[in-house]
Enzyme design. Structure first.
Site, PDB file in Angstrom:
ATOM      1  CE  LYS A 171      -8.265   3.501   0.008  1.00 14.85           C
ATOM      2  NZ  LYS A 171      -8.138   3.070   1.399  1.00 14.85           N
ATOM      3  CE  LYS A 239      -2.300  -2.316   3.818  1.00 16.79           C
ATOM      4  NZ  LYS A 239      -3.543  -2.204   4.617  1.00 16.79           N
TER       5      LYS A 239
END
Lengths: 296, 296
Positions: A171, A239
């Site tokens: 991911k 993030k």
């Protein structure tokens, strides 16, 4: 004989709500928890049971999905789950968090006789709603096989990527490529715009070249119309870039372009655009160049 | 009444040779010049006339295509063409060169009563052979309309991008995005590889995500098999990144990621990989991380 699992779902945000809804539609018994209780109540109308606290999900469910904000949120929920977790339970964390933290959580659940999978997904709100998400799942094969029917109720492509934490690694690779492609779009289109060329013409030419990509196809038209409504916010991409660099640092992989793009996206947040879609990173280059990528 | 143009073609390299061949196939009278004469002689068998020197192309042809290495090569050829250029001639430069230098050349030809177009193309050797190139053409509309039938003999999509130099600006934007996407692929796949994940699995997952792009689809399979045979060499991409930065500097557009990627691609050249395909830029990150993106 396979006994039917009882499902838990923690976190009913933009992604989690439609995901839990799809689990219900597939005929599962689902116990839900959300910090803001009203969202859980709305799902109760579709047949969900409401857990007032996280530990009640642990008591009620044998397979528990987590879909929250980040590493700290998942760690907090894990603490509360561990208070009451049933032996043999399976936790499936669909949040994009630190692979290291995820492996640590897996070890802790393992000590309590529970299984843990990292199962981040891609496809955004539309994919969650239409059950067309892609899941990347790290952890033991047996746990993966157990989770699979439920993931299939929420997604279209379900990949077992290997051991604990590998779903997250894949991911992060995907988001790394997405973020850097977005920066490429920003630099390329600001340059062309300042050279006086119509952005939609540049887009049309690129769509006939190997530089074409779904990021540009999807985001550049929104940039031109100055529509930065968040599909995936700059704050969240920033993030994730941090998680990539943290992981890369642990694995001793220098990522010079990723590090630079993280700083540039951070500049976009400092300029006040953190809640916008991460396409708004183009504003950083626009601001330096004194031009906006829009038609005249 | 449109009088049939006589065509000139200068530069019979990997791209130029099949392009000139397609002009001949379309039934045009073509006079060719190449520094290495043997390539011109091979085309003469298909009906091309050979010009022993560049000025002879200027004497013979009303529409002259140039397809050579870089800015200095085009400037050298322009000097020789200007010795004998016919008033009303049209020069179409398909080389990727500096937009500023291109505008300067256009002004010089204009003083001699000749027209000039910057018409860089994309599609690589296969597109040149199959006449499926995409052309991005900067310059006056009348000159573009005059060149169009001949460009259509060599390509599929022909775009008029605006005034002098804009074709090159769009081409540079395309290559900028291609180069940065390649760097994104490099960083993402080296990170995943060092985390122990199969590159072909990561590729398959990415192909089900918005991070998918033709660059990765086309180049990653070659990286995994360590096939760096040049489709577009690292050396040429590095040159184009330099042109982007030069253009950006003139237009006052800071391009932080492009500047970084230029330096990293330069490192690949310093490591001895300049003649390989620019996908070999991944070797820079691989070398720093001590891992190669290939299957076990």
């Amino acid at each position: 004989m396979t006994q039917k699992e009882t499902i838990g779902f923690i976190g009913l945000g933009i992604m989690g709500y439609p995901m839990a809804e799809n689990l219900l539609k597939a005929g599962n018994a689902v116990t839900v928890y959300n910090r803001t209780r009203s969202k859980a109540e709305s799902l109760a109308a579709d047949g969900a049971s409401i857990a007032p606290i996280v530990a009640d999900v642990a008591r009620a469910a044998s397979v528990i999905f987590i879909c929250v904000g980040g590493t700290a949120d998942v760690e907090q929920i894990a603490e509360e789950l561990l208070l009451a977790i049933r032996p043999g339970a399976l936790i499936v964390d669909t949040t994009t968090i630190s692979p290291t933290a995820s492996r640590r959580l897996a070890a802790r659940f393992s000590k309590c006789g529970a299984q843990f999978l990292d199962a981040p997904c891609t496809g955004s709100k539309a994919g969650a709603t239409n059950a067309t998400l892609t899941f990347m799942v790290g952890g033991e094969k047996a746990a993966f096989d157990r989770a699979r029917p439920y993931l299939e109720a929420m997604g279209k492509k379900i990949f077992h990527t290997g051991g604990q934490g590998t779903g997250l690694q894949v991911k992060l690779t995907q988001n790394l490529i997405g973020a850097l492609t977005c920066q490429a779009m920003a630099e390329g289109f600001v340059l062309a715009r300042k050279a006086g060329i119509s952005p939609s013409l540049v887009l049309e030419v690129l769509q006939n070249s190997v530089a074409r990509n779904p990021m540009i196809d999807g985001k550049l038209p929104l940039v031109i119309t100055r529509n930065f409504a968040p599909h995936f916010s700059l704050k969240w991409m920033h993030k994730d870039l941090g998680l990539m660099l943290e992981s890369a640092n642990e694995l001793q992989v220098p990522l010079p372009a990723t590090a630079l793009v993280r700083e540039l996206f951070g500049a976009g947040i400092a300029m006040g655009h953190g809640e916008e879609d991460f396409a708004s990173a183009i504003r950083v280059i626009e601001s330096m160049a004194g031009v906006e990528v829009r038609e005249d």
